[in-house]
Design a protein around this motif. Sequence first.
Motif, PDB file in Angstrom:
ATOM      1  N   ALA A   1       0.593  -1.353  -0.072  1.00  0.00           N
ATOM      2  CA  ALA A   1       0.001  -0.259   0.029  1.00  0.00           C
ATOM      3  C   ALA A   1       0.885   1.267   0.061  1.00  0.00           C
ATOM      4  O   ALA A   1       0.338   2.494  -0.388  1.00  0.00           O
ATOM      5  CB  ALA A   1      -1.121  -0.021   1.250  1.00  0.00           C
ATOM      6  N   ILE A   2       2.250   1.035   0.572  1.00  0.00           N
ATOM      7  CA  ILE A   2       2.985   2.280   0.584  1.00  0.00           C
ATOM      8  C   ILE A   2       3.607   2.756  -0.795  1.00  0.00           C
ATOM      9  O   ILE A   2       3.832   3.580  -0.926  1.00  0.00           O
ATOM     10  CB  ILE A   2       3.897   2.172   1.873  1.00  0.00           C
ATOM     11  N   GLN A   3       3.770   1.444  -1.411  1.00  0.00           N
ATOM     12  CA  GLN A   3       4.398   1.778  -3.135  1.00  0.00           C
ATOM     13  C   GLN A   3       3.332   2.112  -3.729  1.00  0.00           C
ATOM     14  O   GLN A   3       3.404   2.751  -4.776  1.00  0.00           O
ATOM     15  CB  GLN A   3       5.010   0.536  -3.423  1.00  0.00           C
ATOM     16  N   ALA A   4       1.969   1.872  -3.371  1.00  0.00           N
ATOM     17  CA  ALA A   4       0.826   2.163  -4.145  1.00  0.00           C
ATOM     18  C   ALA A   4       0.462   3.890  -4.085  1.00  0.00           C
ATOM     19  O   ALA A   4       0.161   4.270  -4.977  1.00  0.00           O
ATOM     20  CB  ALA A   4      -0.350   1.263  -3.832  1.00  0.00           C
ATOM     21  N   ALA A   5       0.669   4.251  -2.905  1.00  0.00           N
ATOM     22  CA  ALA A   5      -0.021   5.487  -2.479  1.00  0.00           C
ATOM     23  C   ALA A   5       0.540   6.729  -3.392  1.00  0.00           C
ATOM     24  O   ALA A   5      -0.122   7.552  -3.708  1.00  0.00           O
ATOM     25  CB  ALA A   5       0.090   5.956  -0.889  1.00  0.00           C
ATOM     26  N   PRO A   6       1.652   6.688  -3.620  1.00  0.00           N
ATOM     27  CA  PRO A   6       2.363   7.999  -4.543  1.00  0.00           C
ATOM     28  C   PRO A   6       1.739   7.922  -5.848  1.00  0.00           C
ATOM     29  O   PRO A   6       1.890   8.940  -6.663  1.00  0.00           O
ATOM     30  CB  PRO A   6       3.879   7.693  -4.615  1.00  0.00           C
ATOM     31  N   SER A   7       0.892   6.819  -6.152  1.00  0.00           N
ATOM     32  CA  SER A   7       0.201   6.892  -7.748  1.00  0.00           C
ATOM     33  C   SER A   7      -0.955   7.657  -7.802  1.00  0.00           C
ATOM     34  O   SER A   7      -1.705   7.844  -8.695  1.00  0.00           O
ATOM     35  CB  SER A   7      -0.131   5.336  -7.851  1.00  0.00           C
ATOM     36  N   PHE A   8      -1.337   8.370  -6.500  1.00  0.00           N
ATOM     37  CA  PHE A   8      -2.608   9.173  -6.599  1.00  0.00           C
ATOM     38  C   PHE A   8      -2.147  10.588  -6.079  1.00  0.00           C
ATOM     39  O   PHE A   8      -1.454  10.944  -5.075  1.00  0.00           O
ATOM     40  CB  PHE A   8      -3.411   8.619  -5.293  1.00  0.00           C
TER      41      PHE A   8
END
Lengths: 464, 464
Positions: A276-283
């Motif tokens: 989730a922490i690698q996902a979050a900067p996608s937003f």
Amino acid sequence: MSADSNPMALYEQLRAQGDAVREIKAQKGNKADVDAAVQLLLKMKADYKQLTGQDYQAGRPPTDAVMNDEDHDDGDDQVDPWNVSTSSAKGVDYDKLIVRFGSSKIDQELVDRIARLTGKTPHRFLRRGIFFSHRDMHQILDAYEKQKSFYLYTGRGPSSEAMHVGHLIPFIFTKWLQDVFDVPLVIQMTDDEKYLWKDLSLEDCHRYAVENARDIIACGFDLDKTFIFSDLEYMGASPSFYRNVVKVQKHVTFNQVKGIFGFTDSDCIGKISFPAIQAAPSFSNSFPQIFGDRIDVQCLIPCAIDQDPYFRMTRDVAPRIGYLKPALLHSTFFPALQGAQTKMSASDANSSIFLTDTPKQIKNKVNKHAFSGGKDTVEEHRKFGGNPDVDVSFMYLTFFLEDDEQLEKIRQDYRSGALLTGELKKCLIETLQPMIAAHQERRKLVTDETVRQFMTPRKLRFNC
Amino acid sequence: MSADSNPMALYEQLRAQGDAVREIKAQKGNKADVDAAVQLLLKMKADYKQLTGQDYQAGRPPTDAVMNDEDHDDGDDQVDPWNVSTSSAKGVDYDKLIVRFGSSKIDQELVDRIARLTGKTPHRFLRRGIFFSHRDMHQILDAYEKQKSFYLYTGRGPSSEAMHVGHLIPFIFTKWLQDVFDVPLVIQMTDDEKYLWKDLSLEDCHRYAVENARDIIACGFDLDKTFIFSDLEYMGASPSFYRNVVKVQKHVTFNQVKGIFGFTDSDCIGKISFPAIQAAPSFSNSFPQIFGDRIDVQCLIPCAIDQDPYFRMTRDVAPRIGYLKPALLHSTFFPALQGAQTKMSASDANSSIFLTDTPKQIKNKVNKHAFSGGKDTVEEHRKFGGNPDVDVSFMYLTFFLEDDEQLEKIRQDYRSGALLTGELKKCLIETLQPMIAAHQERRKLVTDETVRQFMTPRKLRFNC
């Protein structure tokens, strides 16, 4: 619907029974128990085949776009965020990987479109298929044509101070994208991830993040358009980032990360929740200092293909939490000196050319370790020619030699036997030595203050 | 060692096979599969019993101090962070809970010691066994005697704007502890937890956190010694807090949280990693604004006993990451109006006296819903007397009526039949009405600015 007629239900049963069998075997259960458990598993597999017409494969549910890519053998290729290997000296079969991952090939049409839209010659990584696969790049370009901009996101896991030339690939290409599209860029240093995965202290991981940032900055990024952040710092500096982490964490189950990343019950809860922490900067609203509370700025992620599982998960979650899916550009791996069966690794000094290597070290490593596609004797080589497809020195030249004609000439001469292995290696050495020396010069000019500036959350230049 | 002679290995097999059976049943597998899986499970259970002399119980491995407390039936008592229930009208058997959880009873000696050290009359919650269990409280007092102070940590999960009188118990007691020991206090509002567990938006959870903080402040905490924080805010405001979260996350496996909290593979990764977020405030360097980088300030956590699983986990991890174990003081549950079989719940309006109730609502609820230990008719009651041990009105008076003699007289008169149920209820109503009215008055005086001050990370008064 009973499991007799529901493929997904039967799949879940099989998964659970498979776990049970593995557990019983791992714990050296007695033979009767093992047999009984295996018999049941085989019967269920037969039922599954009858119902679905397909063989049961762990991690490949009958439906579910998120989970259908992993634990799947294509020959011997293994590609996930922690392992890349193949039995082929030519390296991983990237065309098969595209099919397996469900991404799209970067074809000539897409390369031409990028050239047309930016008015620039496509980067050699595009011309030569080093960035070979994408997701939704046409969507990014459609919007860009209508003056709607995007932002770039890439990253690095700082597991040591030492970076090698392979680590530069996404950054070299990202810098080019930033220049030709004139867009903001965020770079995530996953020091928390390295702490969770490696036997390292938090302090060391964070120090590596800062040291690696120095090398990244030396690639020439524009301070006005680039924000570099360490997770260990930024998580504690941005409630907006943590909110997006929690949103993703609510919408991904352990079953899913197990399917995607192969986590087990013995993994620590930090690893399990890390994706989730690698996902979050996608937003975009993870960076209010840049984008305010906007959620309509799409993200484009240039990365090596092994990072794709993180972003398949991200793309699956995005619409469920009201966000845009990030688009992706995938690169091939940078091969180890010993051959394209594995990627270059910082933990094996002889497999890598480090950014700190001296001209002499570069020369020695290439001469001593770079796997050659040449013949055993000069005579044979002259007669039969070499094989550039498996020659690591030639592969490295495709990454770093800018001149297409010169590269093609080298390829032909090597294949014909006109160019000897020693001469090819010399060519590579003479390409790498000034490139690395120039990097070292630029890195020296990166002061602590410059690093601090890049790593300070702040407004970036952004036209949209 | 093979599973035939290794209890832990056999336990793991049983766990896996149990999961498989549940999965097959949940997915409505065909009868033959279910039977085969169950037969195998039964056989393994018999082996387990033979090997260990004990019945296999899910979540109770043969060894492992962290996991030996859960999923264990003592009669019908169930106590975990999400469920509290018992079949006994007297409520949960707290003596058995102490044995099960491995904590220590708060005995007269400890109460006397607290009185001696602070020079104050022990709080009625201590005098009456409402705080009944502890971990390492003598250690806290040993240090306190040597002028070495500690800090308090308690919290609240803000699942709605409405708080009921039961929610006040830990705060009333914590305020007393803060006053008599003169120590700093941190209060965690787990708005992230509520988002993960409930069908609520992040915005609502955060709003509830701020609204609930208002009620907590109205309990009279000292601004100079109290920091109230929302996880959704503080995580993004303190790299030190996140560092401790990650440290805990690295040292707890999914197997462990599965054993402690009963999580399953279908739970989201946010729930699975959340326990680390409730653990982190137990370490003083999570609050550098108060304690700098000190890790030698011990934490004392007053909480209801159902929160103990979080802190058993925390105490297990603490020495492995170089930190002190937090000490604990456990309270009993505040019973529902309908009887002590369950605790008061904010989601059932009729089970609770809310902090927003009017005098009339309080009167009606007590008269209509409070479970009575009285006899069916006045005549019978006068003749046989009532039972204060199951009477909810009497239980509430033990929480809120300060005067010990008056309380004892009520108990005796009720038991003898001299006091009727209506009279007992009147007594409770007359205790609750001014108490809640006073709370409402104090709450009105809590301005937005006051809330902001309490919730701003800052230095607190701390003598040590």
